[in-house]
Scaffold this motif. Structure first.
Motif, mmCIF file in Angstrom:
data_model
loop_
_atom_site.group_PDB
_atom_site.id
_atom_site.type_symbol
_atom_site.label_atom_id
_atom_site.label_comp_id
_atom_site.label_asym_id
_atom_site.label_seq_id
_atom_site.Cartn_x
_atom_site.Cartn_y
_atom_site.Cartn_z
ATOM 1 N N PHE A 233 39.608 28.891 31.687
ATOM 2 C CA PHE A 233 40.277 27.989 32.678
ATOM 3 C C PHE A 233 39.405 27.948 33.943
ATOM 4 N N PHE A 234 38.714 29.259 34.352
ATOM 5 C CA PHE A 234 37.670 29.357 35.352
ATOM 6 C C PHE A 234 36.714 30.337 35.204
ATOM 7 N N THR A 235 35.654 30.275 35.762
ATOM 8 C CA THR A 235 34.607 31.279 35.903
ATOM 9 C C THR A 235 35.069 32.462 36.774
ATOM 10 N N PRO A 236 34.270 33.527 36.523
ATOM 11 C CA PRO A 236 34.621 34.622 37.625
ATOM 12 C C PRO A 236 34.492 34.208 38.912
ATOM 13 N N THR A 237 33.761 33.492 39.506
ATOM 14 C CA THR A 237 33.468 33.056 40.824
ATOM 15 C C THR A 237 34.495 32.284 41.160
ATOM 16 N N GLU A 238 34.852 31.352 40.484
ATOM 17 C CA GLU A 238 36.079 30.338 40.734
ATOM 18 C C GLU A 238 37.333 31.065 40.671
ATOM 19 N N ALA A 239 37.420 32.317 40.066
ATOM 20 C CA ALA A 239 38.613 33.161 39.967
ATOM 21 C C ALA A 239 38.751 33.818 41.398
ATOM 22 N N ALA A 240 37.690 34.347 41.883
ATOM 23 C CA ALA A 240 37.484 34.937 43.137
ATOM 24 C C ALA A 240 38.104 34.167 44.241
ATOM 25 N N ALA A 241 37.751 32.622 44.315
ATOM 26 C CA ALA A 241 38.061 31.717 45.342
ATOM 27 C C ALA A 241 39.669 31.466 44.985
ATOM 28 N N ILE A 242 40.066 31.408 43.788
ATOM 29 C CA ILE A 242 41.556 31.364 43.474
ATOM 30 C C ILE A 242 42.228 32.528 44.017
ATOM 31 N N ALA A 243 41.765 33.571 43.809
ATOM 32 C CA ALA A 243 42.164 34.940 44.292
ATOM 33 C C ALA A 243 42.543 35.108 46.002
ATOM 34 N N VAL A 244 41.472 34.484 46.741
ATOM 35 C CA VAL A 244 41.507 34.313 48.108
ATOM 36 C C VAL A 244 42.530 33.338 48.540
ATOM 37 N N VAL A 245 42.744 32.158 47.915
ATOM 38 C CA VAL A 245 43.859 31.294 48.313
ATOM 39 C C VAL A 245 45.208 31.970 47.983
ATOM 40 N N TYR A 246 45.272 32.560 46.815
ATOM 41 C CA TYR A 246 46.641 33.232 46.339
ATOM 42 C C TYR A 246 47.056 34.209 47.213
ATOM 43 N N THR A 247 46.227 35.217 47.707
ATOM 44 C CA THR A 247 46.414 36.365 48.300
ATOM 45 C C THR A 247 46.591 36.100 50.023
ATOM 46 N N LEU A 248 45.970 35.062 50.516
ATOM 47 C CA LEU A 248 46.059 34.501 51.772
ATOM 48 C C LEU A 248 47.571 34.061 51.914
ATOM 49 N N SER A 249 47.977 32.952 50.846
ATOM 50 C CA SER A 249 49.338 32.469 50.856
ATOM 51 C C SER A 249 50.409 33.613 50.983
ATOM 52 N N ILE A 250 50.226 34.674 50.258
ATOM 53 C CA ILE A 250 51.151 35.829 49.989
ATOM 54 C C ILE A 250 51.141 36.464 51.449
ATOM 55 N N ALA A 251 49.935 36.944 52.017
ATOM 56 C CA ALA A 251 50.036 37.613 53.380
ATOM 57 C C ALA A 251 50.306 36.832 54.399
#
Length: 426
Positions: A233-251
């Motif tokens: 569904f996404f590359t490791p770099t895109e996964a890292a960007a998604i992780a930033v958005v996800y963790t920022l939303s949580i925190a």
């Protein structure tokens, strides 16, 4: 040329010159002394090392670690680990290991593990009767799991250097990380029983459910990343960007532990750390060019082949070499220098590239916890308010288990490659 580069680099490092600058100056000096290559070509080579879409994942994963460190995640993870394994004999030691496994699957950084969970784990273990030296030693050793378990920053960098599948490497680090964690838990069990500490608490399914629900959102981070990467569904770099958005939303939105004014300092810290890493990448590219020009990989292959052609013995020699290197050199700098030198001859001699890269990463993590340059060693001493000597003494047992676990993976490649082949991934 290669000898001159290494000698100049060692001298400059001994004088306290930062690694990236020492590496760059030694590369330029050796090229200038032994060739007539225009220096502008060297700058182009350095730029090409930075011009990598894959390396964009590095600052993004670093930012994820920052968000998790400051976002109120550590306490939730610790409470979940306590509910999950605190009922076992030696419970609080097992909680220490499990907490680092879970946090490692979120942050990818050993230093973040120490900074976020270190004080909580050490205080909890000492309250349950553990010697403070042992508590600090176990906390220090378990922090290495964050550099092995996906999303490991070191695995991302190793895959980028070797032009191997980063997704495959990230998954390949999971079983070794869990294997090391299991060995540490076995060691902690016997230590706790022998010392009569770490009395287990009664198991409570309700407590486990409540703690799991409190920690479920951050724990979903590695699940989302791995499923997305492996399913394409996404590359490791895109996964890292998604992780930033996800963790920022949580925190910031759900837990409300991060305010908008906190984001700028985190971005600055991430930029500084990323700059150090990527500056090393640029100057290491120059060193790799020198080694290739000198034919060093071929010479290393011939040297290894003259000693033995047994892949297991070659891996053992590489492991011992990496242990020594990791004691004196930053893991990232060592990977940029050594992977281009070791990988081609090792593969030519019958060693699986994924196995080799995992062993390189896992072995170099030892340097994080050993003197004289262990970053996590000094961080643990600061968190525990102990001398470095006291931390070293307390960590002898757990670190010995870590070394033996890595040695088992060196001698039995099935521990690394077997699960990938079992599930048809490799």
């Amino acid at each position: 040329m290669s000898i001159a580069l290494l000698l100049i680099f060692l001298v400059l490092s001994a004088l306290g010159v930062p690694l990236a600058i020492a590496l760059g100056l030694s590369g330029v000096a050796s090229v200038f002394m032994f060739t007539s290559t225009p220096l502008n070509l060297l700058s182009e080579s350095m730029f090409s090392a930075m011009n990598s879409f894959l390396l964009v994942a590095v600052p993004l994963f670093l930012l994820v670690g920052q968000l998790m460190e400051r976002g109120g995640v550590a306490d939730r993870i610790f409470d979940f680990a306590h509910a999950a394994v605190g009922w076992l004999p030696g419970g609080m030691g097992h909680v220490n290991v499990t907490s680092s496994v879970v946090f490692g699957g979120i942050s990818g950084s050993s230093v973040a593990d120490i900074a976020s969970l270190g004080a909580v784990e050490i205080n909890a273990m000492t309250r349950h009767g553990y010697d403070k030296g042992y508590a600090v030693g176990m906390t220090l050793t378990t922090s290495t799991l964050s550099s092995i378990i996906p999303p490991s920053i070191l695995m991302v960098i190793a895959g980028s250097i070797a032009s191997q599948s980063i997704g495959l490497l990230l998954v390949a680090g999971l079983i070794p990380g869990l294997f090391i964690a299991a060995m540490l838990m076995v060691y902690n069990h016997f230590y706790s029983v022998r010392k009569g500490v770490g009395k287990p608490m009664p198991f409570s399914g309700g407590l486990l459910l409540r703690a799991g629900l409190r920690a479920i959102l951050p724990m979903m981070t590695p699940v989302i990343l791995m499923i997305g990467i492996l399913d394409g569904f996404f590359t490791p770099t895109e996964a890292a960007a998604i992780a930033v958005v996800y963790t920022l939303s949580i925190a910031a939105v759900i837990y409300r532990r991060i305010k908008w004014k906190d984001i700028a300092p985190m971005l600055i810290d991430t930029a500084r750390t990323s700059g150090n890493i990527l500056f090393i990448a640029a100057t290491a590219k120059l060193a790799a060019w020198v080694f290739a020009y000198d034919g060093l990989p071929v010479q290393v292959g011939n040297a290894l082949g003259s000693i033995t052609t047994n892949p297991m013995l070659i891996m053992l020699l590489i492991f011992l070499f990496l242990v020594v290197v990791g004691m004196f050199m930053d893991a990232i700098a060592a990977m940029f220098i050594l992977i281009p030198v070791l990988l081609p001859p090792a593969v030519a001699l019958g060693i699986d590239p994924i196995h080799l890269l995992v062993i390189v990463v896992v072995t170099l993590t030892l340097g994080l916890v050993t003197p004289p340059v262990g970053v996590c060693l000094f961080a643990a001493a600061k968190v525990a308010d102990m001398s470095v000597e006291e931390v070293i003494k307390g960590s002898i047992g757990p670190v010995s288990v870590l070394i033996l676990s890595i040695l088992a993976m060196v001698l039995f490649p099935v521990l690394v490659i077997g699960p990938l082949r079992l599930f048809g991934m490799y």
